[in-house]
Design an enzyme around this catalytic site. Structure first.
Site, mmCIF file in Angstrom:
data_model
loop_
_atom_site.group_PDB
_atom_site.id
_atom_site.type_symbol
_atom_site.label_atom_id
_atom_site.label_comp_id
_atom_site.label_asym_id
_atom_site.label_seq_id
_atom_site.Cartn_x
_atom_site.Cartn_y
_atom_site.Cartn_z
ATOM 1 N N ASN A 186 24.300 -13.180 20.758
ATOM 2 C CA ASN A 186 25.701 -13.555 20.623
ATOM 3 C C ASN A 186 26.039 -14.399 21.838
ATOM 4 O O ASN A 186 25.923 -13.940 22.972
ATOM 5 C CB ASN A 186 26.604 -12.317 20.598
ATOM 6 C CG ASN A 186 26.335 -11.449 19.374
ATOM 7 O OD1 ASN A 186 25.651 -11.878 18.444
ATOM 8 N ND2 ASN A 186 26.872 -10.245 19.368
ATOM 9 N N GLU A 211 25.174 -5.584 20.784
ATOM 10 C CA GLU A 211 25.669 -5.674 22.163
ATOM 11 C C GLU A 211 25.764 -4.332 22.898
ATOM 12 O O GLU A 211 26.861 -3.889 23.242
ATOM 13 C CB GLU A 211 27.045 -6.347 22.191
ATOM 14 C CG GLU A 211 27.062 -7.744 21.629
ATOM 15 C CD GLU A 211 28.403 -8.458 21.895
ATOM 16 O OE1 GLU A 211 29.340 -7.826 22.407
ATOM 17 O OE2 GLU A 211 28.481 -9.658 21.599
ATOM 18 N N HIS A 260 27.741 -1.236 15.184
ATOM 19 C CA HIS A 260 28.667 -2.192 15.775
ATOM 20 C C HIS A 260 29.883 -1.391 16.265
ATOM 21 O O HIS A 260 30.996 -1.595 15.804
ATOM 22 C CB HIS A 260 29.042 -3.294 14.781
ATOM 23 C CG HIS A 260 29.518 -4.570 15.423
ATOM 24 N ND1 HIS A 260 28.958 -5.809 15.156
ATOM 25 C CD2 HIS A 260 30.508 -4.811 16.320
ATOM 26 C CE1 HIS A 260 29.595 -6.744 15.853
ATOM 27 N NE2 HIS A 260 30.541 -6.158 16.568
ATOM 28 N N GLU A 265 25.968 -14.375 16.595
ATOM 29 C CA GLU A 265 27.404 -14.670 16.716
ATOM 30 C C GLU A 265 27.577 -15.887 17.602
ATOM 31 O O GLU A 265 26.939 -15.986 18.659
ATOM 32 C CB GLU A 265 28.188 -13.525 17.375
ATOM 33 C CG GLU A 265 28.252 -12.256 16.570
ATOM 34 C CD GLU A 265 29.058 -11.143 17.267
ATOM 35 O OE1 GLU A 265 29.883 -11.444 18.159
ATOM 36 O OE2 GLU A 265 28.827 -9.980 16.919
ATOM 37 N N ARG A 276 25.861 -11.542 8.000
ATOM 38 C CA ARG A 276 25.593 -10.373 8.828
ATOM 39 C C ARG A 276 26.822 -9.459 8.799
ATOM 40 O O ARG A 276 27.910 -9.875 9.176
ATOM 41 C CB ARG A 276 25.290 -10.823 10.259
ATOM 42 C CG ARG A 276 25.227 -9.696 11.261
ATOM 43 C CD ARG A 276 24.851 -10.189 12.665
ATOM 44 N NE ARG A 276 24.902 -9.072 13.583
ATOM 45 C CZ ARG A 276 25.710 -8.995 14.649
ATOM 46 N NH1 ARG A 276 26.521 -9.991 14.949
ATOM 47 N NH2 ARG A 276 25.699 -7.929 15.408
ATOM 48 N N TYR A 289 28.936 -16.990 23.547
ATOM 49 C CA TYR A 289 30.293 -17.538 23.487
ATOM 50 C C TYR A 289 30.593 -18.516 24.612
ATOM 51 O O TYR A 289 31.167 -19.573 24.385
ATOM 52 C CB TYR A 289 31.326 -16.396 23.516
ATOM 53 C CG TYR A 289 31.335 -15.627 22.221
ATOM 54 C CD1 TYR A 289 32.049 -16.095 21.121
ATOM 55 C CD2 TYR A 289 30.586 -14.468 22.074
ATOM 56 C CE1 TYR A 289 32.036 -15.419 19.911
ATOM 57 C CE2 TYR A 289 30.564 -13.785 20.867
ATOM 58 C CZ TYR A 289 31.290 -14.266 19.786
ATOM 59 O OH TYR A 289 31.259 -13.605 18.594
#
Ligand code: FCB
Length: 449
Positions: A296, A170, A125, A356, A81, A298
């Site tokens: 994404n 995002e 992005h 991600e 990506r 985390y």
């Protein structure tokens, strides 16, 4: 050590890969006709980047792309990506096309295909062309229109070869970190501007989906959202309420408009005084059907009710004994499993992929040339395990991409955070596959067998 899950838990055809973004790796900011973006402006403003660095050179990927793709191939990555820099394609943001900008992404996509790696492209992005920032950025609806025009230009050139498209990366981060927390471009701290930016970003997504479907009906389209589960750090109704609000701001504010065509009522009520103007057709545009949701993931937010802090009045607490990365993010794989099953239950996207997932650690290359990033190996093993559990429970997950393929420019934190599977020595641009890259390579190879 955390064990990797059984590769057989992932169906055949499931893709394992990695992700990057244009400004974080490319460098070559003034080459082949690229115009400036607001991230160039932000990074060049003294005092805004932790190590006073910029993306001017970054990983020099614009010149070293072939070597980087060879490395990906050597690791057996199945999908990659990347993002397309809008200011390379349309240096003024709209109007004049710069074919040399598209040439670069065409070389990249063809290079991926030649190496058997499936290209996933992200159209935005965060690198908004500076002329569009000067014309109001995400405060004006015209930027959504400009984004749709840009998206069509990219689709026209690469639509026959890119497997999967994401409109935005995002929008939450673009809106909140850029317009409320002031840590990203444009560096503002204004809640009303934040909500306006969020709405116009969502509109940009909707307009782009509409324009891209018209341009290429068979294209596979979606969006990438950052999701984060919240948990209460103490029992009690007030902490549960803080969890609900934090979740509403972070997750539902973006998921609900896209999948349900409405903003979450509880949060909208709290935001009543600062709500942006919403056109009659806006939410229908924003909630058009999409083919996939990229997430994404985390960490979680472990919070307590904190009335003295900014809305949503939820203060993050450290979890004793947990492992924290150099981002100060807790390693909590169970949150990924929770989030995947919840997304499936509440929003039922046609397909989900991890766009991600990864961790920044204080990596060094030892004298023997090895980078022993044990914490990242554990992180990946744990999170792949969470994916395996979600798959077993019926979540339509079909790809897992590590953030990041290589160390890069981590926005406001500059080069202080190393997220890569591949270590980058910025002085020499030497790349070194870390132990995590080799463990991931072996896992992918076992899955293929
Ligand atoms: C995400 C961004 C990505 C990277 C990681 C660490 O929010 O999409 O560019 O900075 O965080």
């Amino acid at each position: 050590m955390t064990a990797f899950p059984d590769p057989a838990a992932f169906p055949p055809g499931f893709k394992f890969g990695a992700a990057t973004s244009a400004y974080q790796i490319e460098g070559a900011v003034a080459e082949d006709g690229r115009g400036p973006s607001w991230w160039d402006t932000f990074a060049h403003t003294p005092g805004l980047i932790r190590d006073a660095s910029t993306g001017d050179i970054a990983c020099d990927h614009y010149h070293r792309w072939a070597e980087d793709l060879d490395l990906m191939q050597g690791l057996g990555l199945e999908a990659y990506r990347f993002s397309v820099a809008w200011p390379r394609v349309l240096p003024e943001g709209r109007g004049r096309l710069n074919p040399a900008g598209l040439d670069f992404y065409e070389r990249l996509v063809d290079g991926l295909l030649a190496r058997g790696i499936t290209p996933y492209a992200t159209l935005y992005h965060w690198d908004l062309p500076q002329p569009l920032a000067d014309a109001g950025g995400w405060q004006v609806r015209e930027t959504a229109e400009a984004f749709a025009e840009f998206s069509v230009q990219v689709m026209r050139r690469l639509g026959d070869r890119v497997a999967r498209w994401a409109t935005l990366n995002e929008p939450r981060c673009s809106a909140y970190v850029g317009h409320l927390e002031g840590r990203h471009a444009p560096g503002w701290t204004d809640l009303a501007a934040t909500l306006k930016a969020a709405h116009h970003l969502l509109l940009a997504h909707g307009r782009a989906v509409q324009a891209l479907r018209a341009e290429r009906p068979g294209a596979s389209l979606g969006i990438v959202l950052d999701v984060k589960p919240f948990t209460a750090a103490a029992p009690g109704a007030e902490h549960e309420a803080a969890v609900r609000r934090a979740d509403g701001v972070f997750n539902r504010w973006f998921l609900d408009p896209i999948f349900k065509g409405r903003y979450p009522e509880d949060i909208a009520a709290d935001y009543a005084a600062v709500m942006p103007g919403i056109g009659a057709d806006d939410l229908a545009l924003i909630s058009q059907p999409i083919d996939h949701l990229g997430i994404n993931y985390y960490t979680r937010g472990h919070v307590l009710h904190a009335p003295e802090t900014r809305y949503p009045h939820a203060a993050e607490q450290r979890v004793p004994g947990a492992h924290y990365s150099t981002m100060e993010w807790e390693d909590w794989p169970e949150g990924l499993h929770l989030m995947l099953t919840r997304l499936q239950r509440d929003y039922a996207p046609k397909a989900i992929y991890i766009a991600e997932n990864g961790a920044a650690e204080p990596d060094v290359v030892d004298a023997d040339g090895r980078c022993r990033d044990t914490a990242r190996v554990n992180y990946l093993a744990g999170h792949l395990g969470a994916c395996a559990r979600a798959l077993a429970e019926g979540v339509p997950l079909d790809a897992y991409l590590v953030w990041s393929f290589m160390d890069n420019f981590e926005w406001g934190r500059g080069y202080t955070q190393r997220f890569g599977l591949v270590h980058v020595d910025y002085a020499t641009q030497r790349r070194t596959a870390k132990d995590s890259a080799l463990a991931y390579r072996d896992f992918i190879a076992a899955h293929r067998r």
